[in-house]
Write an enzyme that holds these catalytic residues in place. Sequence first.
Site, PDB file in Angstrom:
ATOM      1  CG  PHE A 129      -1.984   0.969   1.259  1.00  0.00           C
ATOM      2  CD1 PHE A 129      -3.186   0.710   0.625  1.00  0.00           C
ATOM      3  CD2 PHE A 129      -1.826   2.183   1.905  1.00  0.00           C
ATOM      4  CE1 PHE A 129      -4.211   1.639   0.637  1.00  0.00           C
ATOM      5  CE2 PHE A 129      -2.845   3.124   1.917  1.00  0.00           C
ATOM      6  CZ  PHE A 129      -4.045   2.845   1.282  1.00  0.00           C
ATOM      7  CG  ASP A 204      -0.104  -2.222   7.095  1.00  0.00           C
ATOM      8  OD1 ASP A 204      -1.198  -2.502   7.619  1.00  0.00           O
ATOM      9  OD2 ASP A 204       0.071  -1.200   6.395  1.00  0.00           O
ATOM     10  CE1 TYR A 229      -9.296   2.821   6.798  1.00  0.00           C
ATOM     11  CE2 TYR A 229      -8.317   3.909   8.686  1.00  0.00           C
ATOM     12  CZ  TYR A 229      -8.224   3.464   7.390  1.00  0.00           C
ATOM     13  OH  TYR A 229      -7.071   3.651   6.691  1.00  0.00           O
ATOM     14  CE  LYS A 230      -8.052  -0.087   4.977  1.00  0.00           C
ATOM     15  NZ  LYS A 230      -6.623  -0.171   4.641  1.00  0.00           N
ATOM     16  NE  ARG A 379     -10.272  -3.077  -2.419  1.00  0.00           N
ATOM     17  CZ  ARG A 379      -9.683  -2.405  -1.419  1.00  0.00           C
ATOM     18  NH1 ARG A 379      -8.481  -2.740  -1.029  1.00  0.00           N
ATOM     19  NH2 ARG A 379     -10.283  -1.388  -0.851  1.00  0.00           N
TER      20      ARG A 379
HETATM   21  C1  LIG Z   1      -5.829   1.089   4.463  1.00  0.00           C
HETATM   22  C2  LIG Z   1      -4.367   0.893   4.591  1.00  0.00           C
HETATM   23  C3  LIG Z   1      -3.555   1.851   5.205  1.00  0.00           C
HETATM   24  C4  LIG Z   1      -4.132   3.151   5.666  1.00  0.00           C
HETATM   25  O1  LIG Z   1      -3.225   3.927   6.383  1.00  0.00           O
HETATM   26  P1  LIG Z   1      -3.740   5.157   7.259  1.00  0.00           P
HETATM   27  O2  LIG Z   1      -2.512   5.897   7.589  1.00  0.00           O
HETATM   28  O3  LIG Z   1      -4.419   4.581   8.464  1.00  0.00           O
HETATM   29  O4  LIG Z   1      -4.683   5.952   6.415  1.00  0.00           O
HETATM   30  C5  LIG Z   1      -2.211   1.562   5.359  1.00  0.00           C
HETATM   31  N1  LIG Z   1      -1.688   0.401   4.918  1.00  0.00           N
HETATM   32  C6  LIG Z   1      -2.446  -0.534   4.299  1.00  0.00           C
HETATM   33  C7  LIG Z   1      -1.834  -1.810   3.842  1.00  0.00           C
HETATM   34  C8  LIG Z   1      -3.798  -0.299   4.092  1.00  0.00           C
HETATM   35  O5  LIG Z   1      -4.540  -1.189   3.450  1.00  0.00           O
END
Ligand SMILES: *Cc1c(COP(=O)(O)O)cnc(C)c1O
Length: 420
Positions: A129, A204, A229-230, A379
């Site tokens: 990500f 992560d 939040y997921k 997705r």
């Molecule tokens: C959704 C997501 C994030 C989001 O990061 P924030 O800093 O909390 O906005 C980070 N890493 C991954 C792999 C994600 O899927």
Amino acid sequence: MTDLSQRLRSEAASLDQQDPLKHILNDFLLPEDCIYLDGNSLGPLPKAAKTRAKTVVEQQWGDDLISSWNKHQWIDLPAQVGAKIAPLLGAEASQVIACDSISVNLTKVLCAALHKCDKSLVLSQSDNFPTDLYMVQGLSDLLGKSKCELVCIDEDEILSSIDKYAEQAAVLMLTHVNFRSGRILDMAAITEAAHRHDILVIWDLAHSAGALELDLNGCNVDYAVGCTYKYLNGGPGAPAFVYAAKRHLNDIRQPLSGWMGHKKPFEFTQKYEAGQGVRAFLAGTPQIISMSVLDASLDIFNGLSAQQIREKSVSLLGFFEACFDALFLPNDGFICITPSEPCQRGSQLAYSHPDAYAICQALIDKKVIADFRAPNILRLGFSPLFLRHQDMLEAALRLKVVMENKLYLNSEYQVKHAVT
Ligand SMILES: *Cc1c(COP(=O)(O)O)cnc(C)c1O
């Protein structure tokens, strides 16, 4: 076709009937007739979260004002929320704390890890990500490449890359479930391989926490971060979490040394002294409103095992695939990029298609909420707590209407929005 959908319909009904988590469905508020396949991006609203939002704003903030820090234990929320998340991670309560976002927390754990060795390379998967990679790049700009340098490696070559960079790598920072493909990495084997070369490992868990069985302690993971939040349904912008191995807890050094992570914040001394344990990851004042809402949402997980949740997720994905395979023909143009083995994938399915963006928009118009990931991926997230097998069939049937009638060719579905 009718025979087929009849058969699938009765299969769905029987699977839903046997679902040991069916009593949870009712804990969520979702719009009528909406099939929400985006709980992997923003979980839906739990009833308890709505109630808590009202209480925290009206009674706690409104009536009790500043006394709420003590009276309603606002000050304890980061640790309390961390303790509720810990069992879902295979961790103890003292190892997890809620704060900030993944991006910010990554900076903290990266620094904590880099602080412990004199090597400088941070290895990460090239299709991680983006924010994960961006945070390493920012740190590298700040500290200089001699202290922190990002090396992107191929997700198919993690073990050989560990060997290749064994001498120079300080940290291996990986996302456990790929946000596009849904592929799961082997946390135990990879962590062990890295440790053999004294490489610290950060995971992560954005697409893992609340959807998969995790055993961070069993895997000897050094640090982990994740959002809430997921799959944890904490609400938009809900605070993230940080985990640290017990062996690191008494020695956490991170540069965002704000007062909330201080040993004694209310003594207002001039010199920073890190607080005990995982609290040292706190920086500023906790986001009380969103953390309270998250705290209420997490109660849904109370009494559920990660194994039950995972089994439901595997069943939903399997049934969606069965519907998809029965209803669609290869020439519809979808290519599933998610591994087909349940043990190798998280709680989502990703299909590439040249018209993925427009298909997703047309599907949303049919009240099947999915998302699009550039460049060409539709997705579908199957957050297990609020979905039924009959929703899987209904989603596949509505997708079939979109495809058969080529609704996605409609010009209104071609316009790109700011958030996809
Ligand atoms: C959704 C997501 C994030 C989001 O990061 P924030 O800093 O909390 O906005 C980070 N890493 C991954 C792999 C994600 O899927």
